[in-house]
Structure formats: C-alpha cells, structure tokens
Design a protein around this motif. Structure first.
Motif, PDB file in Angstrom:
ATOM      1  N   TYR A  62      46.823  51.045  89.962  1.00  9.03           N
ATOM      2  CA  TYR A  62      46.567  52.123  89.001  1.00  9.03           C
ATOM      3  C   TYR A  62      45.677  53.214  89.588  1.00  9.03           C
ATOM      4  O   TYR A  62      45.758  54.375  89.175  1.00  9.03           O
ATOM      5  CB  TYR A  62      45.944  51.554  87.718  1.00  9.03           C
ATOM      6  N   SER A  63      44.798  52.836  90.535  1.00  2.00           N
ATOM      7  CA  SER A  63      43.884  53.833  91.102  1.00  2.00           C
ATOM      8  C   SER A  63      44.584  54.747  92.092  1.00  2.00           C
ATOM      9  O   SER A  63      44.279  55.933  92.179  1.00  2.00           O
ATOM     10  CB  SER A  63      42.721  53.159  91.837  1.00  2.00           C
ATOM     11  N   LEU A  64      45.510  54.194  92.875  1.00  2.38           N
ATOM     12  CA  LEU A  64      46.015  54.958  94.019  1.00  2.38           C
ATOM     13  C   LEU A  64      47.521  55.172  94.054  1.00  2.38           C
ATOM     14  O   LEU A  64      47.985  56.175  94.594  1.00  2.38           O
ATOM     15  CB  LEU A  64      45.598  54.242  95.319  1.00  2.38           C
ATOM     16  N   GLU A  65      48.272  54.212  93.537  1.00  2.00           N
ATOM     17  CA  GLU A  65      49.723  54.274  93.756  1.00  2.00           C
ATOM     18  C   GLU A  65      50.518  54.542  92.497  1.00  2.00           C
ATOM     19  O   GLU A  65      51.743  54.609  92.549  1.00  2.00           O
ATOM     20  CB  GLU A  65      50.201  52.950  94.376  1.00  2.00           C
ATOM     21  N   ASN A  66      49.821  54.633  91.364  1.00  2.00           N
ATOM     22  CA  ASN A  66      50.525  54.698  90.081  1.00  2.00           C
ATOM     23  C   ASN A  66      51.659  55.730  90.091  1.00  2.00           C
ATOM     24  O   ASN A  66      51.436  56.918  90.296  1.00  2.00           O
ATOM     25  CB  ASN A  66      49.543  55.039  88.966  1.00  2.00           C
ATOM     26  N   LEU A  76      54.392  58.688  96.403  1.00  2.00           N
ATOM     27  CA  LEU A  76      53.809  57.649  95.544  1.00  2.00           C
ATOM     28  C   LEU A  76      54.903  56.793  94.920  1.00  2.00           C
ATOM     29  O   LEU A  76      54.783  55.571  94.818  1.00  2.00           O
ATOM     30  CB  LEU A  76      52.948  58.275  94.443  1.00  2.00           C
ATOM     31  N   SER A  77      55.973  57.425  94.485  1.00  2.00           N
ATOM     32  CA  SER A  77      57.066  56.667  93.879  1.00  2.00           C
ATOM     33  C   SER A  77      57.717  55.751  94.916  1.00  2.00           C
ATOM     34  O   SER A  77      58.098  54.620  94.610  1.00  2.00           O
ATOM     35  CB  SER A  77      58.097  57.624  93.288  1.00  2.00           C
ATOM     36  N   GLU A  78      57.831  56.250  96.125  1.00  5.17           N
ATOM     37  CA  GLU A  78      58.403  55.397  97.183  1.00  5.17           C
ATOM     38  C   GLU A  78      57.518  54.190  97.446  1.00  5.17           C
ATOM     39  O   GLU A  78      57.996  53.076  97.628  1.00  5.17           O
ATOM     40  CB  GLU A  78      58.583  56.216  98.472  1.00  5.17           C
TER      41      GLU A  78
END
Ligand code: 7TS
Length: 421
Positions: A62-66, A76-78
């Motif tokens: 949740y902090s970095l890749e959401n 990020l979606s990848e």
C-alpha cells in the motif's frame, strides 16, 4: 525475524528443538495482555495470528506499489501484476499443483465452495442426482450444497460418524453410487479435529467416476498438502487461518474441470471480448476472477505461505502433535472435563465440555484469565447434535503455542470448577 532461509537452516539437524520463543517473536499480536493477563491465544481454528513479514508486505504494497493489476501500462501496475502472479505461483508450489492456472483466488474457503457449487453444480447436477458430504462438516460445506440441491431437485447424502468422530467408511462406500455427482468433505474437522482419510475417500469416489472437493480450511496451516498426491479435483482453503490476511482464499481446481466449468461471476477481467450479442471468457484462472481482486491480500498470502513452508509443514505438524498430546492429558486431568472428538488421527483441536457448566461461561472465565478460546457450535451444528451437546469449548492450537499456555488452560479450568463447585 525468521526468514524462510533461517527457518530451513534451523530445521536442518533432525534433532534440533523447535525454537518456539524465537518463532513467537515474529508474531506481534502474541505479546499483549488482555484483562491484565498475558494473552494465551488458543483460537487458531477461527483465525491465526500474523507474522511481521505478512504485515510488512501489506504495508509495503500500500505504501509503494499500490496499483490495479492486469490493466495499466505503467510501472506500478506492472509491479503489482508481477507480485500478484508471483503469489499465485507460490500457492501453486504450496499445494504442489501442476499449473499456476489451476489456482483461483477467492475470498476464502466459503467462496471457493460456493463457486464450485454454482459453477460445477449447476452444470452437472440435476434432478435425482446426489451430493455426498459428512456429518462433521462446517456449515460452509453444507449450506451451499443444500441450496444447490433445493434448486436442482438433487439429494444431499451424509456420511455418518462414530462416537470418536471418525467417518464410517463402510457407510460411505454404500452411499457412493450411480447417482452420486460429487463428494465434498473436510480434510480436518474444525469442531473435532478429526483428520479424515481423504486420500482413500478420493480413491473410492474416483473408482466410480465421481469428483471430490476437499475443504482444507483447517488442514492447510497444519499439514503438508499435496493436491496431486491426494488426486483431489478441488481443494479450498482460507488465507486468514494460514497466517495470511482476511478476505483472501484459494480454490485449486484440476484444469480439466475448470476449463469445462462456466464462470461464477461476471465482470471485468474475466472476459476475452464483450459485445451485447455475445461475451467470450478469459483463459484460466482469470475466467473465475471477476472484478478487481484483493491484490494486497494475495501478496500477503504468498508471504504467509512462504513463511509456513520455511518452517516446514512436517515440523509444524510434529510440534502440534506433541502439543495435542500434552493438551489432551491436561484436559483429562481437569475436573469434570469431557473431550468431544477422540479420533485416532487428530490435529490441533481440543473440543470439550465441562460438567454442569455452559460452554459460554467456561469461555468467559477463561477470557478473564487471558485465554482466548471459542465457545459455541463452531458453525457445525450437526456435529453438536450428533454428540448430544448444545455447544463445546474449543482450544485450537498453532505451532507458536507452548506447553506453558496449555498449563494456563488447565489452571483456568480448575478455576471454573472452583467457581461452579
Ligand atoms: N471449512 C472449515 C472446515 C472451517 O473450519 C471454516 C471456518 C470454513 C470452512 C470457512 O472458512 P471461511 O474462512 O471462509 O469463513 N471455521 C471457523 C471456525 O472453526 N471458527 O471460526 C471459523
């Protein structure tokens, strides 16, 4: 914190002791006081506590890749998609499934069973057909079949159980017949702890060409599951009982079945193309994963299963077996206590009643002593009826429990006796 590699290293010498204190350090929730007493958490069959590694994975996501999966072209979606699909491979390895596309993410064991009932059931079960379950199922493995049978005019048949809580296999053999379209049985009973002989039961069903669903909600965190060795057609479990987050679970389905089954829910991601005239469906497993999934939950589950595998399921089972023996002796020595469920092959559940005291009163007194147990029918009302009790107290164990905690349970039960005379 113990990493998977540390855990394997610690497991290396066969004689090495189970370092329970070291393991407990990974579980922040275990180190708190309730009602001023150190928490003794014996409600693991309801849900397990979570290791820091799982909590960290959720925070990191949740902090970095959401980001949403299978959609964006952006980084990020990848990353989220990669983490999500890697977790699927971890689950595949955990269950020793042949292919990752046989792993479908669902909300939990309950949703997995409902998916099979709706999709397989509505396609292959018709009027006069039969579904076999057992007397010792959780309501999750009863009610979906009842709903299906009512809708289709099919019949629910129930394998009886003996006084120890073992299924009567002769009766099972008699129930299996030309009209049987599915067997759905728990791997381990949540109310009694009985480990059912599912491998043998699957062999018996397959000899008649009948597929089998195994409800592994209570087994996945406690013993090594190998779906290919079991040769089951479907296997379900919940992440939250296996150190993972709530709201995420797994349906394993043999690819030949999943390929032939219609979708369970419609929505985004489960389609190949949509027009108002006709929609075609996505490949496995996406055909069964409509809508934005519980991405964080899937990632957390992957970490949880790696943690469990790092400890070694065989070592987990061995430690819990020892605790079960010790806990059984503790209960046998407690005044007025009767154990419900005395199968020869049992895992991690101690269900009992105390003479003349309602299970809820026992639960409340234990709670004030800091001991968390479940009291009630455990969502298995037919089990209670079979054993002639309205409810039981249930202490359910995990690999992070200790003998000292079972001593605390024994002391709590002596207090119950003092209060109720
Ligand atoms: N099957 C069995 C054997 C279970 O023990 C449970 C939950 C379920 C299915 C349903 O799992 P869910 O995660 O989908 O709700 N059992 C319990 C229990 O024994 N106490 O609380 C929940």
């Amino acid at each position: 914190m113990i990493t998977a590699r540390d855990a394997r290293a610690a497991a290396a010498p066969a004689a090495a002791l189970w370092d329970v204190e070291r393991i407990r350090k990974d579980f922040p929730a275990l180190h708190q006081r309730v009602h001023g007493k150190p928490l003794v958490y014996l409600d693991n069959a309801a849900t397990s506590q979570k290791p820091q590694a799982v909590i960290d994975a959720l925070v990191a996501y949740y902090s970095l890749e959401n980001s949403n999966v299978h959609r964006g072209v952006h980084l990020l979606s990848e990353k989220a998609t990669q983490a999500y699909e890697e977790a699927r491979v971890r689950v595949q390895r955990f269950l020793n499934a042949a292919e990752a596309r046989e792993i479908v993410f669902v909300r939990g064991a309950t949703e997995g069973i409902n998916l099979v009932a709706a999709s397989y059931g509505r396609t292959w079960i018709g009027a006069g057909d039969e579904v076999i379950i057992s007397t010792i199922e959780h309501h999750s493995n009863i009610v979906p079949w009842q709903l299906l049978c009512e809708e289709r005019g099919a019949l629910l048949r129930v394998i009886p159980v003996d006084d120890a809580g073992e299924l009567l296999l002769d009766e099972y053999a008699r129930l299996l017949g030309a009209r049987t379209k599915l067997v759905a049985v728990s791997h381990i009973s949540n109310a009694l702890g009985t480990v059912n002989p599912v491998k043998r039961m699957i062999e018996m069903a397959h000899r008649q060409g009948v597929p089998v669903l195994v409800d592994g909600a209570q087994a996945a965190p406690h013993l090594r599951v190998d779906v290919r060795e079991l040769d089951c057609d479907f296997y379900v479990f919940s992440g939250h009982k296996a150190l993972g987050p709530t709201g995420i679970g797994v349906l394993y389905g043999r690819a030949e079945w999943l390929e032939r089954m219609p979708p369970y829910q419609g929505g985004g991601d489960m389609i190949a193309s949509v027009t108002f005239e006709k929609t075609t469906y996505n490949a496995l497993p996406y055909k069964f994963e409509a809508g934005t999934p519980h991405i964080a939950g899937v990632i957390g589950l992957g970490v949880a299963l790696d943690y469990l595998s790092g400890l070694g399921l065989d070592r987990v089972a061995a430690h819990e077996r020892e605790l079960l023996t010790y806990g059984t002796a503790t209960l046998q020595a407690a005044p007025g206590v009767r154990i419900i469920g005395t199968a020869r092959d049992k895992a991690s559940v101690l269900s009992f009643i105390v003479d003349g005291v309602h299970a809820h009163d026992v639960g409340t007194i234990l709670d004030h002593a800091g001991i968390a147990v479940r009291a009630g029918h455990h969502c298995a009302m037919p089990v209670m009826r079979r054993f002639g009790v309205p409810a039981t107290v249930r202490a359910s164990l995990a690999f992070y429990n200790t003998r000292e905690e079972l001593d605390a349970l024994g002391a709590g039960l002596r207090e119950v006796r003092e209060i109720f005379g």
